[in-house]
Design an enzyme around this catalytic site. Structure first.
Site, short mmCIF file in Angstrom:
data_model
loop_
_atom_site.label_atom_id
_atom_site.label_comp_id
_atom_site.label_asym_id
_atom_site.label_seq_id
_atom_site.Cartn_x
_atom_site.Cartn_y
_atom_site.Cartn_z
N ASP A 58 19.53 -49.38 22.84
CA ASP A 58 20.96 -49.70 22.81
C ASP A 58 21.26 -50.36 21.46
OD1 ASP A 58 23.46 -51.00 23.17
OD2 ASP A 58 23.11 -51.15 25.33
N ALA A 82 28.43 -44.06 19.88
CA ALA A 82 29.73 -44.61 20.25
C ALA A 82 30.10 -44.12 21.64
CB ALA A 82 30.82 -44.17 19.26
N THR A 133 36.47 -41.43 12.93
CA THR A 133 37.40 -40.41 13.42
C THR A 133 38.75 -40.53 12.73
OG1 THR A 133 38.69 -39.82 15.38
CG2 THR A 133 37.83 -42.03 15.33
N ASP A 134 39.51 -39.43 12.72
CA ASP A 134 40.88 -39.48 12.20
C ASP A 134 41.82 -40.23 13.15
OD1 ASP A 134 41.04 -37.59 14.24
OD2 ASP A 134 42.06 -36.06 13.03
N GLU A 135 41.34 -40.50 14.38
CA GLU A 135 42.23 -41.14 15.36
C GLU A 135 42.57 -42.58 14.97
OE1 GLU A 135 41.49 -40.21 19.48
OE2 GLU A 135 40.34 -38.43 18.94
N TYR A 159 40.01 -46.39 22.58
CA TYR A 159 38.95 -45.72 21.80
C TYR A 159 39.22 -45.85 20.30
CZ TYR A 159 36.67 -41.89 19.28
OH TYR A 159 35.98 -41.16 18.35
N SER A 160 40.42 -45.40 19.88
CA SER A 160 40.67 -45.38 18.43
C SER A 160 40.75 -46.80 17.87
CB SER A 160 41.91 -44.56 18.09
OG SER A 160 43.02 -44.97 18.83
N LYS A 163 37.21 -47.86 17.28
CA LYS A 163 36.65 -47.20 16.09
C LYS A 163 37.26 -47.81 14.82
CE LYS A 163 34.12 -44.20 15.72
NZ LYS A 163 32.64 -44.10 15.67
N PRO A 294 48.63 -41.57 28.78
CA PRO A 294 49.40 -42.69 28.22
C PRO A 294 49.11 -42.87 26.72
CG PRO A 294 48.12 -43.39 30.15
CD PRO A 294 47.68 -41.99 29.82
P1 NAD Z 1 29.18 -38.19 22.15
O1 NAD Z 1 29.97 -38.96 23.16
O2 NAD Z 1 28.88 -36.76 22.42
O3 NAD Z 1 27.76 -38.91 21.91
C1 NAD Z 1 27.63 -40.30 21.73
C2 NAD Z 1 26.16 -40.64 21.74
O4 NAD Z 1 26.04 -42.06 21.53
C3 NAD Z 1 25.45 -40.33 23.07
O5 NAD Z 1 24.23 -39.68 22.83
C4 NAD Z 1 25.24 -41.70 23.69
O6 NAD Z 1 24.09 -41.76 24.54
C5 NAD Z 1 25.09 -42.59 22.46
N1 NAD Z 1 25.43 -44.00 22.74
C6 NAD Z 1 26.54 -44.47 23.36
N2 NAD Z 1 26.49 -45.81 23.43
C7 NAD Z 1 25.32 -46.19 22.84
C8 NAD Z 1 24.71 -47.45 22.60
N3 NAD Z 1 25.28 -48.60 23.00
N4 NAD Z 1 23.53 -47.47 21.94
C9 NAD Z 1 22.93 -46.31 21.52
N5 NAD Z 1 23.46 -45.10 21.75
C10 NAD Z 1 24.64 -45.04 22.40
O7 NAD Z 1 29.92 -38.39 20.78
P2 NAD Z 1 30.21 -37.33 19.60
O8 NAD Z 1 31.37 -36.50 19.97
O9 NAD Z 1 28.93 -36.69 19.22
O10 NAD Z 1 30.68 -38.33 18.44
C11 NAD Z 1 29.73 -38.94 17.57
C12 NAD Z 1 30.46 -39.86 16.61
O11 NAD Z 1 31.39 -39.09 15.85
C13 NAD Z 1 31.26 -40.97 17.27
O12 NAD Z 1 31.11 -42.14 16.52
C14 NAD Z 1 32.69 -40.47 17.23
O13 NAD Z 1 33.61 -41.55 17.19
C15 NAD Z 1 32.70 -39.67 15.95
N6 NAD Z 1 33.66 -38.54 15.91
C16 NAD Z 1 33.72 -37.64 16.94
C17 NAD Z 1 34.62 -36.57 16.86
C18 NAD Z 1 34.69 -35.51 17.94
O14 NAD Z 1 35.57 -34.64 17.90
N7 NAD Z 1 33.79 -35.47 18.91
C19 NAD Z 1 35.45 -36.43 15.75
C20 NAD Z 1 35.34 -37.38 14.72
C21 NAD Z 1 34.44 -38.42 14.82
P1 TYD Z 2 40.08 -34.41 23.79
O1 TYD Z 2 39.18 -33.23 23.75
O2 TYD Z 2 39.89 -35.43 24.87
O3 TYD Z 2 40.01 -35.08 22.34
P2 TYD Z 2 40.95 -36.26 21.69
O4 TYD Z 2 41.71 -36.93 22.77
O5 TYD Z 2 39.91 -37.15 21.09
O6 TYD Z 2 41.81 -35.57 20.68
O7 TYD Z 2 41.58 -33.89 23.88
C1 TYD Z 2 42.09 -32.99 22.91
C2 TYD Z 2 43.56 -32.79 23.23
O8 TYD Z 2 43.66 -32.09 24.48
C3 TYD Z 2 44.32 -34.10 23.42
O9 TYD Z 2 45.64 -33.94 22.90
C4 TYD Z 2 44.38 -34.28 24.92
C5 TYD Z 2 44.42 -32.85 25.43
N1 TYD Z 2 43.78 -32.61 26.77
C6 TYD Z 2 44.49 -31.90 27.75
O10 TYD Z 2 45.66 -31.48 27.55
N2 TYD Z 2 43.89 -31.68 28.96
C7 TYD Z 2 42.63 -32.13 29.24
O11 TYD Z 2 42.13 -31.92 30.39
C8 TYD Z 2 41.90 -32.83 28.21
C9 TYD Z 2 40.51 -33.34 28.45
C10 TYD Z 2 42.52 -33.04 26.99
#
Ligand code: NAD
Ligand code: TYD
Length: 355
Positions: A58, A82, A133-135, A159-160, A163, A294
């Protein structure tokens, strides 16, 4: 180089590790807690490679971190661990504060103390790459502007906000301690091994199971989708060639309305999986509009010209080809899917969507 990657069992982290093991000679230590989102099966292709190592840890565990730094002697840290799902952050924000803020703080401190003690060579080449993230920028209301590296932070969800907090910590460690950081802010990723709580994999799997394809609100929200392998190429470029102290936006130049994404998946499935569950005529008949999220951000869109101009990165995958690859991957990898649809996952889906 010895690269310590946190969150390497997740969606993007596992793609990054597969890329580094397959395309470079670096050693990788994957440090991951294995939450519900972590899955070592996503690393089966590299798990027997002698340059790949794993520690179930962790990132908030300070003692474990200092032992790992001493043993592995990293030249770089790439921090992806994360909590990442916006809807879960709205239902229960605690884990997001704990991992994304406190965990980043602990990792930064362990890295800084290690870097301060390192010999001259390591001290001068060490890098801490924070993956964000861009969020963090909040949302865009018009269709003509984009997030740049100078856009003010205005996060909307727990979340955002968590981050954004972690980005601020990382930047402060650079300014205060001269700690050598890099930050990347990327748009929505999609591709294989994506946990099916996010829009694209959830829609594919629900369609194949004949379940409702849930669209929040009016479905006109816009995301800038990037194929995950394009993201990991960008991450590796920034790690190896980026300028210390800088942040880089990464995006797909690929804005899509949510409803259009869902309809594109339905159209692909008509071709790729024409045999439908009982009672389903067309996949798109499953589209179901439900209550909006929300605080739902209306539009994200990245200006990626800095990384393009400075490092020469551009996305290689088009949305059409990337989405088709993704749909085919989920059709062909039902075993991976079955193994992550645990009780915890089923509970989340039942409670959140009532189905
Ligand atoms: P994910 O949710 O698929 O994976 C997160 C990983 O982190 C998991 O393997 C989980 O076990 C591990 N984890 C969680 N809490 C932990 C802790 N306390 N200690 C150690 N490990 C822990 O996430 P993802 O989609 O692969 O995203 C990875 C990173 O990229 C994140 O930081 C996210 O904010 C960023 N990101 C994601 C996206 C996207 O579209 N998925 C876009 C931009 C940035
Ligand atoms: P998501 O994949 O959760 O990514 P993020 O919220 O980080 O952008 O969602 C992508 C977009 O899709 C977001 O605008 C929320 C929408 N969404 C739905 O409309 N229905 C769903 O069941 C989910 C999971 C997301």
């Amino acid at each position: 180089m010895n690269i310590l990657i946190t969150g390497g069992a997740g969606f993007i982290g596992s793609a990054l590790i597969r890329f580094i093991i397959q395309h470079t000679e670096h050693q990788v230590l994957n440090l991951d807690k294995l939450t519900y989102a972590g899955n070592l099966e996503s690393l089966s292709i590299v798990k027997n490679n002698p340059r790949y190592h794993f520690s179930q840890t962790d990132i908030t565990d300070q003692n474990a971190l200092s032992t790992i730094f001493e043993d592995f002697q990293p030249d770089a840290v790439m921090h992806l661990a994360a909590e990442t799902h916006v809807d879960r952050s709205i239902s229960a924000a605690g884990d997001f504060i704990y991992t994304n803020i406190l965990g980043t703080f602990q990792l930064l401190e362990a890295s800084r103390l290690y870097w301060q003690r390192a010999d001259k060579d390591k001290h001068s080449t060490f890098r801490f790459h924070h993956i964000s993230t861009d969020e963090v920028f909040g949302d865009l209301n018009t269709t003509s502007n984009y997030f740049t590296e100078n856009t003010p932070y205005a996060p909307s969800s727990p979340y955002s906000a968590s981050k954004a907090s972690s980005d601020h910590l990382v930047r402060a460690w650079y300014r205060t301690y001269g700690f050598p950081i890099l930050i990347t802010n990327c748009s929505n990723n999609y591709g294989p091994y994506h946990f099916p709580e996010k829009l694209i994999p959830l829609t594919i799997l629900n369609a194949l199971a004949g379940k409702p394809l849930t669209v929040y609100g009016n479905g006109k929200q816009i995301r800038d989708w990037l194929y995950v392998e394009d993201h990991v190429r960008a991450l590796y470029m920034v790690l190896t060639r980026g300028t210390i102290g800088e942040s880089y936006n990464i995006g797909g130049h690929n804005e899509q309305k949510n409803i259009d994404v869902v309809e594109s998946i339905c159209a692909l499935l008509e071709e790729l999986a024409p045999t439908k569950p009982n009672g389903i005529n067309k996949y798109k008949d499953l589209i179901t509009y439900i209550k909006d999220r929300p605080g739902h951000d209306v539009r994200y869109a990245i200006d990626a010209s800095k990384i393009q101009n400075e490092l020469g990165w551009i996305p290689q995958e088009s949305f059409n080809s990337g989405l088709a690859k993704t749909v085919i991957w989920y059709i062909e990898n039902q075993e991976w899917v079955k193994n992550i649809q645990t009780g915890e996952y089923q509970n989340w889906i039942r409670n959140h969507y009532n189905h």
